[in-house]
Design a protein around this motif. Structure first.
Motif: not given
Lengths: 167, 682
Positions: B212, B425, B239, B429, B433, B469, B243, B208
């Protein structure tokens, strides 16, 4: 696959110390880990059930091991590997005298072997009673194969009884 | 002349005081958290005292932390000198009956009020079914934090309250949360699935992060975003921190809905280990950022450092856990000490790892697992309950504080809003994912399908959708050094936006989605069945034996059996106080729990008002139920009809009799005696 058969055969011959092409009980028991394993001799015994004589040749060896292959839902043609067969093998672990029923004493013996010396006799008795009571439907105080199957229906037998090596 | 004399005098006094006080503040800033300096000035020592009541350890402070603290010190200094001058210079001539010493209790008071308000809001949240069915708790907490922030901002006291120092966050707020998670992670399902969990956590995070980072850099180069001042490595730093997954909301939903165990532990374990991995990667990237050019050699060193960090951190955790377990062997007569040892050693393992810049999170997880395995058998029942509950309370409190701070900082922070970067972003993300989760699940299903249970598509979707997150990525972002990475404010803003987006949007809709997709739930009537437990054990032994026959010495069953044997024969007797006592064996403990539960059901139906004992084995704790029974029976009055009770009792008795025909009471009396002997050792 043929690769694995070759491997298994080499293992078979390595176990077979007298080089007679068959395995006896002593050959099995010579494996160190098996001696410590609580269910060790029962498993050995189950190999011999297949052969109905005192020796096990390679074909019988393989047929017992075939039960432990991981099942794929697509192939149903391998009739040694169905869920039923696996359950039967497990049932035979309990059932020492091969009368197709697990009595309370047989259960007690298995419990004793698995649990060791940490529990008192009366607790073991109670656990055995409880186990039978949970599974027993026709009230005969013994667990038949059908009842065993019913209790196990929530357990993921296919997955638990499979060894990837044998795939 | 006289006027000038007094004027000179007061000037000199002022100057002396100012020097004295500023000297104190600088020394306080330098030896920040050591409590050897007796600071007579109560308001400056307020901040240092608050932090020094907890364990004072000299750490490598970040520039940010010290600068903010010294700023704060100076500021309160100034305000306090103005208030204090009349006190020290001249004795006050009036005797005041009631005087408000606001400065002395300000910081702790504000904190406690915040925590209380948050707890109240949690209560309100649970009572309002509308909210709790739609929105996860973290949303509410953040909203309250924002409200607080707005209040503080508009009352102009925000600069007087201690600003959010991410360093404190890492030192104090994170360990309880991780420890409590580690305690609840200890389960057979986790150990069975550990391969899958590790795969997701380690490789998933790395993939990831790099994906990213590379994509962002590529987009930046291609001109799809505005002009931002950063380099490639800095993008990688960002990045790495974005994550960090924090699936608190997902787990709450899972628990409520009752999904199957494997999925739960997969997500749970992944998030926990993923935090550790993220921190390590973040540190490595920051080190790289310090170099002018990054060569291939550096990359290899980075990878090596990563491996070393993880391994050594685990070792530190295990060693600390073992020492603690060994010590609890002897604490039978001093029961109060037991929680102290347990928590103390867990925290020590965290701090030791942090001292060497290893991953403290990984070591505290390892320590927690070892503690559960050994020392929980040694400590008395009461201590065990106390430890579990305290860790839960602390974890919850820390979480509340963290989310509040997220809300607070949102209002306070100088934001740097660049739409392109932020939107890209967020989008990346989520997309990555999903991709990485699906890819890894496919790998797991294809190659390890007998080791780990197959993961269905719906479950994959839940795992990827649940990648919210949370607090960790925020603090990592706030911890960035502004001089090293000038785009820090942008990063912080982006992180905040991503957190908000995932928590509110994804967290908000996840319950609805669960219902829609009908994920495989755990069996609804999770009756405890001794047959299952027995057969599980039997299968284990059987497969181990077969593996031995076949010569498959690296089979998982074989390895597990070996480990258990080593554990039983070598380690356990050393570690545990009474290694041969009853109740250590899995089968018998399971059975006892089962019977206890049924006994309580019996008692309950025969008239005593008992609390409902939960059916899950994980939560069953008979001692707790026993205590609660004593409490409740004195509180509640019986309002039900006697007839109804009788009816229910008859029904239940019949059912119980059918199920285990009378042996039940015999067993219970015997275990009750043995339990009494075992539990009440005082």
């Amino acid at each position: 696959s043929s690769n694995q058969i070759v491997r298994l055969y080499s293992r078979f011959t390595r176990l077979d110390k007298n080089n007679r092409g068959v395995l006896t009980r002593e050959d099995f028991l010579r494996i160190p880990e098996l001696a410590i394993n609580p269910l060790g001799d029962r498993i050995v015994h189950s190999f011999f059930l297949e052969s109905q004589c005192e020796t096990v040749n390679f074909k019988q060896f393989m047929s017992v091991l075939a039960r432990f292959r991981p099942t794929k839902s697509k192939e149903i043609k391998n009739k040694l590997n169905t869920r039923e067969e696996k359950l039967k093998f497990a049932f035979r672990m309990y059932d020492l005298d091969c009368d197709q029923k697990i009595s309370r004493d047989e259960l007690l013996a298995v419990l004793h072997m698995m649990v060791g010396d940490n529990i008192s006799e009366e607790q073991l008795n109670s656990i055995a009673d409880r186990t039978i009571a949970e599974a027993d439907e026709d009230g005969d105080r013994m667990i038949s194969f059908e009842e065993f199957k019913k209790v196990m229906e929530r357990v993921d037998v296919e997955q638990k009884m499979s060894i990837r090596f044998l795939n | 002349m006289r006027v000038s004399a007094t004027w000179h005098l007061s000037c000199v006094l002022l100057i002396v005081l100012h020097f004295h006080v500023s000297e104190q503040s600088t020394t306080a800033a330098i030896t920040e958290r050591s409590n050897e300096i007796p600071t007579p000035n109560p308001s400056t020592s307020n901040a240092t005292n608050r932090t020094s009541t907890k364990k004072p350890i000299d750490n490598n402070d970040t520039e940010l932390g010290t600068s903010i603290d010294s700023l704060h010190n100076n500021h309160t200094n100034f305000s306090s000198t103005t208030t204090k001058k009349p006190d020290t210079g001249h004795h006050s001539s009036t005797f005041e009956l009631v005087k408000v010493h606001w400065e002395q209790v300000k910081s702790p008071l504000v904190f406690t009020i915040v925590v209380i308000v948050a707890s109240l809001s949690k209560i309100a949240f649970h009572y309002s079914h509308f909210l709790s069915s739609k929105v996860p708790e973290s949303c509410v907490l953040i909203v309250i934090g924002i409200i607080f922030g707005v209040i503080l901002r508009f009352s102009n006291t925000s600069d007087k309250i201690t600003l959010y120092t991410p360093h404190e966050f890492f030192l104090y707020l994170i360990p309880p949360i991780i420890l409590e998670s580690a305690f609840s992670l200890y389960d057979r399902t986790f150990v069975d699935n550990i391969g899958g969990v590790l795969l997701f956590a380690v490789w998933g995070t790395i993939l990831n992060c790099f994906l990213i980072g590379l994509t962002l850099w590529g987009l930046f180069r291609a001109g799809a975003m505005e002009d931002i001042d950063f380099t490639f490595v800095q993008v990688l730093v960002f990045s790495a921190l974005i994550v960090a997954v924090d699936p608190v909301a997902v787990l709450a939903v899972f628990q409520e809905v009752g999904v199957n165990n494997t999925l739960y532990f997969l997500v749970f374990g992944e998030s926990l280990l993923n935090d550790g991995v993220t921190v390590v990667m973040y540190n490595v990237m920051q080190v790289f950022n310090g170099f002018e050019t990054v060569t291939v050699g550096h990359c290899f060193l980075g990878v090596a450092k990563f491996c070393i960090v993880c391994v050594v951190a685990t070792l530190i955790g295990i060693v600390c856990g073992l020492i603690a377990s060994f010590l609890t062997k002897f604490t039978n007569s001093v029961k109060v000490v037991e929680p102290m040892i347990v928590f103390g050693f867990a925290y020590v393992s965290y701090l030791l790892s942090e001292m060497f810049q290893f991953s403290g999170i990984v070591s505290i997880i390892a320590c927690g697992l070892v503690l559960v395995h050994y020392s929980f058998h040694n400590v008395t029942r009461k201590s065990k309950l106390a430890i579990k509950f305290i860790s839960k309370v602390m974890a919850n409190a820390c979480e509340i504080i963290i989310f509040m701070f997220i809300g607070l900082v949102t209002v306070d922070q100088t934001h740097d809003w660049k739409t392109g970067f932020i939107l890209w972003t967020t989008f990346l993300c989520i997309v990555y994912r999903f991709l990485v989760t699906y890819f890894l699940s496919y790998l797991v299903n294809r190659y390890a399908s007998s080791r780990v249970r197959k993961i269905s598509y719906m479950e994959m979707f839940m795992i990827s959708y649940g990648g919210l997150r949370g607090a960790i990525c925020f603090s990592l972002a706030a911890l960035i050094d502004e001089t090293a990475i000038p785009a820090k404010n942008l990063f912080v803003t982006t992180t905040l936006f991503v957190i908000f987006f995932t928590v509110f949007v994804q967290g908000g809709t996840i319950k609805w989605l669960t219902k829609k997709l009908r994920i495989t739930l755990a069996e609804t009537s999770k009756e405890m069945c001794i047959n299952e437990e027995l057969s599980n054990h039997m299968f284990d032994h059987m497969c181990a034996a077969i593996e031995e026959i076949v010569g498959y010495t690296t089979g998982q069953h074989h390895i597990k059996e070996k480990i258990y044997r080593i554990d039983d024969t070598i380690i356990r007797p050393r570690m545990l106080r009474n290694a041969t006592s009853t109740g250590l064996d899995d089968i018998s403990t399971y059975y006892e729990k089962l019977v206890m539960k049924e006994h309580y059901k019996n008692l309950q139906l025969s008239g005593a008002k008992l609390p409902r004992v939960k059916t899950e084995i994980r939560h069953l704790d008979s001692e707790l139920a026993l205590d609660q029974m004593v409490q409740d029976s004195s509180e509640r009055g019986s309002t039900e009809d006697i007839r109804e009770i009788d009816e229910r009792r008859e029904q239940a008795m019949q059912e119980e009799h059918r199920r285990h025909g009378g042996n039940h009471f015999e067993f219970f009396s015997s275990t009750r005696n043995s339990n009494r002997k075992r539990l009440y050792l005082d």
